[in-house]
Scaffold this motif. Sequence first.
Motif, PDB file in Angstrom:
ATOM      1  N   LEU A 181       0.828  -1.207   0.000  1.00  0.00           N
ATOM      2  CA  LEU A 181       0.000   0.000   0.000  1.00  0.00           C
ATOM      3  C   LEU A 181       0.864   1.260   0.000  1.00  0.00           C
ATOM      4  CD1 LEU A 181      -2.837  -1.028   2.486  1.00  0.00           C
ATOM      5  CD2 LEU A 181      -2.970  -0.887  -0.013  1.00  0.00           C
ATOM      6  N   THR A 182       1.956   1.219   0.723  1.00  0.00           N
ATOM      7  CA  THR A 182       2.886   2.357   0.722  1.00  0.00           C
ATOM      8  C   THR A 182       3.512   2.541  -0.652  1.00  0.00           C
ATOM      9  OG1 THR A 182       3.391   2.032   3.069  1.00  0.00           O
ATOM     10  CG2 THR A 182       4.973   3.313   1.774  1.00  0.00           C
ATOM     11  N   SER A 183       3.845   1.427  -1.298  1.00  0.00           N
ATOM     12  CA  SER A 183       4.520   1.492  -2.604  1.00  0.00           C
ATOM     13  C   SER A 183       3.636   2.074  -3.696  1.00  0.00           C
ATOM     14  CB  SER A 183       5.007   0.096  -3.020  1.00  0.00           C
ATOM     15  OG  SER A 183       3.925  -0.734  -3.417  1.00  0.00           O
ATOM     16  N   ILE A 184       2.318   1.927  -3.557  1.00  0.00           N
ATOM     17  CA  ILE A 184       1.402   2.476  -4.569  1.00  0.00           C
ATOM     18  C   ILE A 184       0.828   3.829  -4.123  1.00  0.00           C
ATOM     19  CG2 ILE A 184       0.799   0.175  -5.444  1.00  0.00           C
ATOM     20  CD1 ILE A 184      -1.895   0.449  -3.964  1.00  0.00           C
ATOM     21  N   ASP A 185       1.372   4.358  -3.024  1.00  0.00           N
ATOM     22  CA  ASP A 185       0.926   5.650  -2.485  1.00  0.00           C
ATOM     23  C   ASP A 185      -0.585   5.622  -2.245  1.00  0.00           C
ATOM     24  OD1 ASP A 185       1.248   8.224  -1.564  1.00  0.00           O
ATOM     25  OD2 ASP A 185       0.937   9.135  -3.538  1.00  0.00           O
ATOM     26  N   PHE A 186      -1.016   4.585  -1.545  1.00  0.00           N
ATOM     27  CA  PHE A 186      -2.447   4.387  -1.293  1.00  0.00           C
ATOM     28  C   PHE A 186      -3.049   5.535  -0.487  1.00  0.00           C
ATOM     29  CE2 PHE A 186      -5.787   2.764   1.570  1.00  0.00           C
ATOM     30  CZ  PHE A 186      -6.721   2.357   0.621  1.00  0.00           C
ATOM     31  N   LYS A 187      -4.165   6.021  -0.964  1.00  0.00           N
ATOM     32  CA  LYS A 187      -4.940   7.037  -0.254  1.00  0.00           C
ATOM     33  C   LYS A 187      -6.331   6.469   0.008  1.00  0.00           C
ATOM     34  CE  LYS A 187      -1.564   9.992  -0.892  1.00  0.00           C
ATOM     35  NZ  LYS A 187      -0.647  10.339   0.229  1.00  0.00           N
ATOM     36  N   GLY A 188      -6.954   6.937   1.036  1.00  0.00           N
ATOM     37  CA  GLY A 188      -8.287   6.451   1.343  1.00  0.00           C
ATOM     38  C   GLY A 188      -8.250   5.527   2.550  1.00  0.00           C
TER      39      GLY A 188
END
Length: 337
Positions: A123-130
């Motif tokens: 999730l950090t690697s895809i710059d997850f938001k939400g």
Amino acid sequence: MYSVADNGLVASGKLEENSKTNSNSRGPIPDLRDFSKQELQNFLDSFDTILSDCDGVLWSCHTPIKGSLAALKELQEMGKNVYFVSNNSTLSIDNFVKKLERLGFPAKKHQVVVPSLVVAWYLTSIDFKGEAFVVGTTAFKNVLRDAGVKISTCDPELVDEDLGAVVEALKDYPGVKAIIHDFDPNASWMKIMRSVISLRRDDCIFIAAAMDALVPVGAKYPLLGTKLFTDVVSQTVGRQPILTAKPSQLLKEYVFKNCDLNGAERTVFVGDTITQDAKFASLCGFKKMFVTSGVATLEDALKEEEARPDIWIPSLGDFLPLFEGLNSGQNSSDQSL
């Protein structure tokens, strides 16, 4: 006898002779206990890092498997890098380390690899938001929180046994951008439906951690695993989850990025299952060491084609007398040389 080449285990001599009487055309899997002193030393010299499964290899639920952690401790003292790779995220990382320490292994946090860490890393690697709606334990959720992931609070509680109340409780929350499934002893119909409703939106990703169909815990009957619930959601919404546990590609990427490996060919993976451990080791290109102290049997391993183990031993604890023989120079196998 058996020998070890730079690129892995090579069978010759005695192995070829045994294979003539074995019903499996590929012959038996080399038994580490049959190695001579020199063959054992060659094997130890062939790897720098050893990754070990936990359930069925080091312990069965809360019962330690005799000598297994002591063997890994010995290997660490020899200078080997040791990591613990488990599909079980029900313990916090701190408690995982404490469990290892309580059982005699001086572990550090970086040596623990579990799906919750892989999910947080992804999730950090895809710059997850939400927000993420998690079907999982508190320990699993806390790993995500520590990584800065916002956990959704739209977790359905008990509702009135009325369809109108159920529909109202399951209204969509557009802020939920990820559905994450792991083992959850409190999984419910409401949580499954919450997953289905959110995943009807294209902007919501679907992630699965442990995907065990059954979870052996040393009891007479195994527990139902996460796969049962995740499959229901997948079939309902027509979407497959992103996998993060053994034997997934994402776990492979995590291990190669975060563990101290000196090349796949100089890494050993120890496991008690074929479908998870041996297949993950094959995916990574690791040497495959199989133990029969857990789920699968030697017969299961002999039937395997693609992820057939390279070597086996009943348990990691059986390493200890081999170490003693190596150190004393009195390995009984030398008598036959």
